[in-house]
Motif scaffolding. Structure first.
Motif, PDB file in Angstrom:
ATOM      1  N   ILE A 133      86.175  12.643  90.621  1.00  0.00           N
ATOM      2  CA  ILE A 133      85.497  11.729  91.542  1.00  0.00           C
ATOM      3  C   ILE A 133      85.841  10.272  91.224  1.00  0.00           C
ATOM      4  O   ILE A 133      85.954   9.439  92.128  1.00  0.00           O
ATOM      5  CB  ILE A 133      83.967  11.958  91.513  1.00  0.00           C
ATOM      6  CG1 ILE A 133      83.314  11.246  92.705  1.00  0.00           C
ATOM      7  CG2 ILE A 133      83.349  11.546  90.188  1.00  0.00           C
ATOM      8  CD1 ILE A 133      81.881  11.659  92.944  1.00  0.00           C
ATOM      9  N   SER A 144      83.614   9.565  98.982  1.00  0.00           N
ATOM     10  CA  SER A 144      83.034  10.843  98.555  1.00  0.00           C
ATOM     11  C   SER A 144      82.956  11.848  99.701  1.00  0.00           C
ATOM     12  O   SER A 144      83.100  13.052  99.487  1.00  0.00           O
ATOM     13  CB  SER A 144      81.642  10.622  97.959  1.00  0.00           C
ATOM     14  OG  SER A 144      80.774  10.046  98.916  1.00  0.00           O
ATOM     15  N   GLN A 145      82.756  11.372 100.929  1.00  0.00           N
ATOM     16  CA  GLN A 145      82.664  12.279 102.067  1.00  0.00           C
ATOM     17  C   GLN A 145      83.988  13.010 102.297  1.00  0.00           C
ATOM     18  O   GLN A 145      84.019  14.231 102.492  1.00  0.00           O
ATOM     19  CB  GLN A 145      82.269  11.504 103.325  1.00  0.00           C
ATOM     20  CG  GLN A 145      82.091  12.398 104.550  1.00  0.00           C
ATOM     21  CD  GLN A 145      81.616  11.616 105.779  1.00  0.00           C
ATOM     22  OE1 GLN A 145      81.286  10.439 105.686  1.00  0.00           O
ATOM     23  NE2 GLN A 145      81.599  12.268 106.919  1.00  0.00           N
ATOM     24  N   LEU A 186      86.346  13.377 100.068  1.00  0.00           N
ATOM     25  CA  LEU A 186      86.604  14.189  98.880  1.00  0.00           C
ATOM     26  C   LEU A 186      85.874  15.531  98.985  1.00  0.00           C
ATOM     27  O   LEU A 186      86.450  16.587  98.720  1.00  0.00           O
ATOM     28  CB  LEU A 186      86.170  13.446  97.626  1.00  0.00           C
ATOM     29  CG  LEU A 186      86.464  14.159  96.297  1.00  0.00           C
ATOM     30  CD1 LEU A 186      87.964  14.241  96.061  1.00  0.00           C
ATOM     31  CD2 LEU A 186      85.776  13.437  95.129  1.00  0.00           C
ATOM     32  N   LYS A 187      84.604  15.484  99.397  1.00  0.00           N
ATOM     33  CA  LYS A 187      83.813  16.711  99.519  1.00  0.00           C
ATOM     34  C   LYS A 187      84.372  17.634 100.589  1.00  0.00           C
ATOM     35  O   LYS A 187      84.394  18.852 100.433  1.00  0.00           O
ATOM     36  CB  LYS A 187      82.357  16.364  99.817  1.00  0.00           C
ATOM     37  CG  LYS A 187      81.609  15.751  98.635  1.00  0.00           C
ATOM     38  CD  LYS A 187      80.203  15.343  99.030  1.00  0.00           C
ATOM     39  CE  LYS A 187      79.465  14.706  97.856  1.00  0.00           C
ATOM     40  NZ  LYS A 187      78.100  14.231  98.251  1.00  0.00           N
ATOM     41  N   LYS A 188      84.842  17.048 101.694  1.00  0.00           N
ATOM     42  CA  LYS A 188      85.426  17.864 102.759  1.00  0.00           C
ATOM     43  C   LYS A 188      86.689  18.566 102.266  1.00  0.00           C
ATOM     44  O   LYS A 188      86.883  19.770 102.503  1.00  0.00           O
ATOM     45  CB  LYS A 188      85.757  16.999 103.980  1.00  0.00           C
ATOM     46  CG  LYS A 188      86.411  17.789 105.106  1.00  0.00           C
ATOM     47  CD  LYS A 188      86.875  16.910 106.254  1.00  0.00           C
ATOM     48  CE  LYS A 188      87.622  17.732 107.299  1.00  0.00           C
ATOM     49  NZ  LYS A 188      88.158  16.907 108.394  1.00  0.00           N
ATOM     50  N   LEU A 197      87.465  19.324  99.198  1.00  0.00           N
ATOM     51  CA  LEU A 197      87.066  20.368  98.254  1.00  0.00           C
ATOM     52  C   LEU A 197      86.553  21.607  98.976  1.00  0.00           C
ATOM     53  O   LEU A 197      86.883  22.737  98.623  1.00  0.00           O
ATOM     54  CB  LEU A 197      85.979  19.839  97.307  1.00  0.00           C
ATOM     55  CG  LEU A 197      86.435  18.928  96.171  1.00  0.00           C
ATOM     56  CD1 LEU A 197      85.241  18.226  95.541  1.00  0.00           C
ATOM     57  CD2 LEU A 197      87.183  19.732  95.100  1.00  0.00           C
ATOM     58  N   ALA A 198      85.749  21.388 100.010  1.00  0.00           N
ATOM     59  CA  ALA A 198      85.110  22.501 100.729  1.00  0.00           C
ATOM     60  C   ALA A 198      86.117  23.427 101.387  1.00  0.00           C
ATOM     61  O   ALA A 198      85.910  24.649 101.448  1.00  0.00           O
ATOM     62  CB  ALA A 198      84.130  21.967 101.761  1.00  0.00           C
ATOM     63  N   LYS A 208      87.327  23.631  93.311  1.00  0.00           N
ATOM     64  CA  LYS A 208      86.213  23.539  94.251  1.00  0.00           C
ATOM     65  C   LYS A 208      85.093  22.616  93.762  1.00  0.00           C
ATOM     66  O   LYS A 208      84.180  22.301  94.518  1.00  0.00           O
ATOM     67  CB  LYS A 208      85.624  24.944  94.487  1.00  0.00           C
ATOM     68  CG  LYS A 208      86.572  25.908  95.195  1.00  0.00           C
ATOM     69  CD  LYS A 208      86.727  25.590  96.666  1.00  0.00           C
ATOM     70  CE  LYS A 208      87.510  26.664  97.405  1.00  0.00           C
ATOM     71  NZ  LYS A 208      87.644  26.384  98.840  1.00  0.00           N
ATOM     72  N   LYS A 209      85.161  22.203  92.498  1.00  0.00           N
ATOM     73  CA  LYS A 209      84.049  21.452  91.910  1.00  0.00           C
ATOM     74  C   LYS A 209      84.340  19.953  91.894  1.00  0.00           C
ATOM     75  O   LYS A 209      85.401  19.515  91.431  1.00  0.00           O
ATOM     76  CB  LYS A 209      83.758  21.944  90.488  1.00  0.00           C
ATOM     77  CG  LYS A 209      83.281  23.390  90.452  1.00  0.00           C
ATOM     78  CD  LYS A 209      82.982  23.822  89.024  1.00  0.00           C
ATOM     79  CE  LYS A 209      82.466  25.263  88.986  1.00  0.00           C
ATOM     80  NZ  LYS A 209      82.169  25.715  87.600  1.00  0.00           N
ATOM     81  N   ILE A 210      83.373  19.192  92.376  1.00  0.00           N
ATOM     82  CA  ILE A 210      83.551  17.742  92.441  1.00  0.00           C
ATOM     83  C   ILE A 210      83.513  17.097  91.061  1.00  0.00           C
ATOM     84  O   ILE A 210      84.040  16.006  90.854  1.00  0.00           O
ATOM     85  CB  ILE A 210      82.481  17.109  93.370  1.00  0.00           C
ATOM     86  CG1 ILE A 210      82.936  15.708  93.807  1.00  0.00           C
ATOM     87  CG2 ILE A 210      81.110  17.094  92.685  1.00  0.00           C
ATOM     88  CD1 ILE A 210      82.133  15.150  94.956  1.00  0.00           C
ATOM     89  N   ASP A 211      82.906  17.798  90.081  1.00  0.00           N
ATOM     90  CA  ASP A 211      82.814  17.236  88.724  1.00  0.00           C
ATOM     91  C   ASP A 211      83.961  17.703  87.819  1.00  0.00           C
ATOM     92  O   ASP A 211      83.871  17.642  86.595  1.00  0.00           O
ATOM     93  CB  ASP A 211      81.472  17.592  88.088  1.00  0.00           C
ATOM     94  CG  ASP A 211      81.249  19.095  87.969  1.00  0.00           C
ATOM     95  OD1 ASP A 211      82.067  19.859  88.504  1.00  0.00           O
ATOM     96  OD2 ASP A 211      80.252  19.496  87.329  1.00  0.00           O
TER      97      ASP A 211
END
Length: 286
Positions: A15, A25-26, A28-30, A32-33, A45-48
């Motif tokens: 991140i 972040s939006q 990035l999350k998309k 990853l998803a 798959k993990k943001i961390d």
């Protein structure tokens, strides 16, 4: 659809790297998803996720996977060990670098609620039969069937021009050096043997409906071979720069024949001709 690639210069959180590179972040999350972030060619798959110095990271942004919903009507054969699905045109057989959802393999695993083994693929714009295993213990036998060319695959396609005789196309196929996107052609450096049997089913004024049976399994084999003999597939703008029609790729895997890996009985699975073929043929005859 930009694909951003980085080599990590020091240990850092994913991140934080994204923030430094201007990825909010939006987005990035998309990414990853949908499975659009790879670290050392492995999907994460993990943001961390914690990155180490030297890690190779690729991030796909603004990717929109195809909008498909699985239908049980796609299933044309299923037993205890195998499932065969009639893949629609436009859906990938498996995930791409930028997404790992809404592809055929994803849907089959969801339908089975567990394991599925993938042994062969069709291009996104090629429709037709794809075989999956349901149990790991039959993978070895199925892989052997493919390796020994004991699974016969029959395609139908509509090509430009009049192809009036059965023909064996025996031309090795290889990657065109430095092609981007990757493209294959006959008699390239490091080409491998490729053989396709083609025979006319119906000869029309400007096109021919043919059956194509590949005896080898090279990338884009049927498309390359037919284009190389002056009969490119209708709708194939990738291997025919002169393609002017608005038709989609007219290539469909219509039939599979093989001996069952467990029962050893002959299995023959065949689909109907796709509607896009019927519509075009009807139009050509009017």
């Amino acid at each position: 659809m930009p694909i951003l690639k980085y080599t990590v210069s020091k240990n850092i959180d994913l991140i934080k790297l994204a923030n430094i590179k201007g990825i909010d972040s939006q987005n990035l999350k998309k990414s990853l998803a949908i499975g659009g972030i790879l670290v050392n060619n492995k999907r994460i798959k993990k943001i961390d996720t914690k990155l180490k110095k030297g890690d190779r990271v690729s991030i796909c942004l603004d990717e929109n996977p195809p909008e498909f919903e699985f239908s049980k009507d796609w299933i044309v054969y299923e037993d205890e060990y195998l499932i065969i699905v009639n893949k629609p045109q436009g859906i990938t057989t498996q995930g791409t670098m930028c997404y790992d959802i809404n592809h055929l393999y994803y849907f089959v695993k969801q339908y089975l609620n567990g394991y599925a083994g993938l042994h062969h693929r069709l291009d996104r714009d090629t429709s037709g039969l794809v075989l999956f295993t349901k149990k790991k213990e039959v993978n070895k036998e199925v892989a052997k069937l493919f390796k020994n060319r004991e699974i016969k695959k029959y395609y139908i396609t509509i090509v430009h021009g009049r192809l009036e005789r059965k023909k064996e196309i025996n031309q090795p196929i290889g990657l065109i050096p430095e092609s981007n996107p990757k493209k294959w052609w006959v008699n390239m450096p490091e080409s491998k043997q490729a053989i396709t049997i083609v025979k006319p089913i119906e000869v029309l004024k400007n096109f021919t409906l043919i059956e194509a049976m590949p005896l080898t399994g090279r990338t884009h084999q049927i498309r390359v071979h037919l284009s190389s003999i002056g009969h490119p597939i209708l709708g194939d703008k990738f291997y025919n720069q002169e393609e002017k029609s608005n038709y989609s790729l007219m290539l469909h895997c219509k039939k599979l024949e093989f001996n069952h890996p467990v029962t050893k009985k002959k299995v023959t699975i065949e689909t109907d001709m796709p509607e896009r073929f019927k519509d075009l043929l009807k139009k050509e005859k009017e």
